[in-house]
Design a protein around this motif. Structure first.
Motif, PDB file in Angstrom:
ATOM      1  N   UNK A 177       0.826  -1.200   0.000  1.00 30.27           N
ATOM      2  CA  UNK A 177       0.000   0.000   0.000  1.00 30.27           C
ATOM      3  C   UNK A 177       0.864   1.255   0.000  1.00 30.27           C
ATOM      4  N   UNK A 178       0.325   2.311  -0.555  1.00 25.01           N
ATOM      5  CA  UNK A 178       1.021   3.585  -0.610  1.00 25.01           C
ATOM      6  C   UNK A 178       1.029   4.239   0.770  1.00 25.01           C
ATOM      7  N   UNK A 179       2.038   5.106   1.032  1.00 22.26           N
ATOM      8  CA  UNK A 179       2.081   5.809   2.320  1.00 22.26           C
ATOM      9  C   UNK A 179       0.809   6.574   2.622  1.00 22.26           C
ATOM     10  N   UNK A 180       0.221   7.182   1.575  1.00 21.42           N
ATOM     11  CA  UNK A 180      -1.008   7.950   1.789  1.00 21.42           C
ATOM     12  C   UNK A 180      -2.144   7.054   2.243  1.00 21.42           C
ATOM     13  N   UNK A 181      -2.180   5.812   1.718  1.00 17.24           N
ATOM     14  CA  UNK A 181      -3.209   4.860   2.115  1.00 17.24           C
ATOM     15  C   UNK A 181      -3.058   4.518   3.592  1.00 17.24           C
ATOM     16  N   UNK A 182      -1.808   4.343   4.022  1.00 17.91           N
ATOM     17  CA  UNK A 182      -1.575   4.018   5.430  1.00 17.91           C
ATOM     18  C   UNK A 182      -1.953   5.199   6.330  1.00 17.91           C
ATOM     19  N   UNK A 183      -1.625   6.403   5.910  1.00 18.31           N
ATOM     20  CA  UNK A 183      -1.968   7.596   6.689  1.00 18.31           C
ATOM     21  C   UNK A 183      -3.469   7.701   6.868  1.00 18.31           C
ATOM     22  N   UNK A 184      -4.190   7.411   5.783  1.00 14.00           N
ATOM     23  CA  UNK A 184      -5.654   7.445   5.850  1.00 14.00           C
ATOM     24  C   UNK A 184      -6.180   6.366   6.791  1.00 14.00           C
ATOM     25  N   UNK A 185      -5.580   5.160   6.698  1.00 14.07           N
ATOM     26  CA  UNK A 185      -5.983   4.053   7.574  1.00 14.07           C
ATOM     27  C   UNK A 185      -5.746   4.415   9.034  1.00 14.07           C
ATOM     28  N   UNK A 186      -4.569   4.973   9.313  1.00 16.80           N
ATOM     29  CA  UNK A 186      -4.231   5.365  10.680  1.00 16.80           C
ATOM     30  C   UNK A 186      -5.221   6.393  11.213  1.00 16.80           C
ATOM     31  N   UNK A 187      -5.567   7.382  10.387  1.00 12.98           N
ATOM     32  CA  UNK A 187      -6.494   8.429  10.803  1.00 12.98           C
ATOM     33  C   UNK A 187      -7.877   7.861  11.100  1.00 12.98           C
ATOM     34  N   UNK A 188      -8.336   6.923  10.252  1.00 18.33           N
ATOM     35  CA  UNK A 188      -9.664   6.340  10.436  1.00 18.33           C
ATOM     36  C   UNK A 188      -9.727   5.520  11.717  1.00 18.33           C
ATOM     37  N   UNK A 189      -8.699   4.703  11.964  1.00 20.51           N
ATOM     38  CA  UNK A 189      -8.692   3.863  13.165  1.00 20.51           C
ATOM     39  C   UNK A 189      -8.568   4.736  14.419  1.00 20.51           C
ATOM     40  N   UNK A 190      -7.740   5.762  14.342  1.00 18.22           N
ATOM     41  CA  UNK A 190      -7.592   6.677  15.468  1.00 18.22           C
ATOM     42  C   UNK A 190      -8.932   7.343  15.790  1.00 18.22           C
ATOM     43  N   UNK A 191      -9.646   7.760  14.757  1.00 17.31           N
ATOM     44  CA  UNK A 191     -10.949   8.399  14.964  1.00 17.31           C
ATOM     45  C   UNK A 191     -11.938   7.432  15.600  1.00 17.31           C
TER      46      UNK A 191
END
Length: 250
Positions: free
Chosen positions: A2-16
């Motif tokens: 996965x792309x770094x941006x995909x991981x950043x989005x995943x991290x943000x969603x799980x954090x939320x």
């Protein structure tokens, strides 16, 4: 991979999701604590009415609870009396058909409820503060300040031409967003101050200023530059209201 941006989005969603779940857990725990206090108050009130307990029963109960459950806090003589008072203030709170607006009481921390019971005797006015405290997330100190300044008498009372100039329901919403008068007693200005001194002092105390303005106001800027045609203008204080989706110009 996965792309770094995909991981950043995943991290943000799980954090939320985690933060949302934590907030819900805190609210649920508070609601259960309020329910427990209400039930104890109900039981104490009913037993006292039925058996005519003397004044010494609650102090004895507080001592015995402390001896039997020493790790628990919040069951002092004073708090047990407050629980009985809380039940008498909201006798139908956790009944099957609680009055409209009362379930919001269970969303407030116990300290907020104690403050409201002790300082606001009129049930209608107290329910107004309950609703505002829940909606705006007032801390106990902010709630105390709002009660002291009689915010319920000032909300929506400003003399305006909104009804004539704005369509409904926008006119009603804007009217309710404003108070009359506003109280800026956190300022230390002496009589005879200049307009710019007031502006500077309000910005210096911006947090308290926003609390007094009310929910939904966001500070945009001071001496905000606006160009109209070939002319330059400077707005003293510019705010944006998130709910009304419009600017407030001072």
């Amino acid at each position: 991979m996965s792309k770094p941006n995909d991981y950043t989005e995943l991290l943000a969603e799980i954090k939320a999701r985690i933060q949302t779940a934590q907030t819900r857990a805190v609210l649920a725990a508070n609601s259960e604590l309020i329910r427990l206090y209400w039930q104890i108050g109900e039981q104490l009130t009913a037993r006292q009415a039925r058996e005519g307990w003397g004044a010494g029963v609650i102090p004895r109960l507080a001592r015995d609870l402390h001896n039997e459950l020493p790790e628990l806090k919040g069951f002092s003589e004073r708090n047990l009396k407050l629980m009985a008072q809380f039940f008498r203030a909201y006798p139908a709170l956790f009944a099957d058909h609680a009055p409209i607006g009362q379930p919001a009481v269970a969303q407030l921390p116990w300290a907020h409820n104690v403050l409201l019971m002790q300082t606001v005797k009129d049930e209608r006015v107290r329910n107004w503060y309950v609703g505002q405290a829940v909606a705006e997330g007032w801390s106990r100190n902010v709630l105390k300040l709002q009660i002291a300044s009689q915010a319920h008498r000032r909300q929506g009372n400003a003399v305006t031409n909104f009804a004539a100039r704005l369509p409904a329901p926008q006119s009603d919403l804007v009217q309710q967003a404003l108070k009359d008068p506003y109280i800026f007693d956190f300022l230390t200005l002496q009589a005879g101050f200049q307009e710019r001194e007031l502006e500077t002092s309000l910005v210096r105390h911006l947090e308290k200023f926003l609390i007094e303005l009310g929910r939904g106001f966001a500070f945009v800027g001071r001496q905000y530059h606006v160009t109209v045609g070939e002319s330059d203008f400077y707005i003293d204080l510019l705010f944006y209201h998130l709910k009304l989706r419009c600017y407030l110009v001072i």
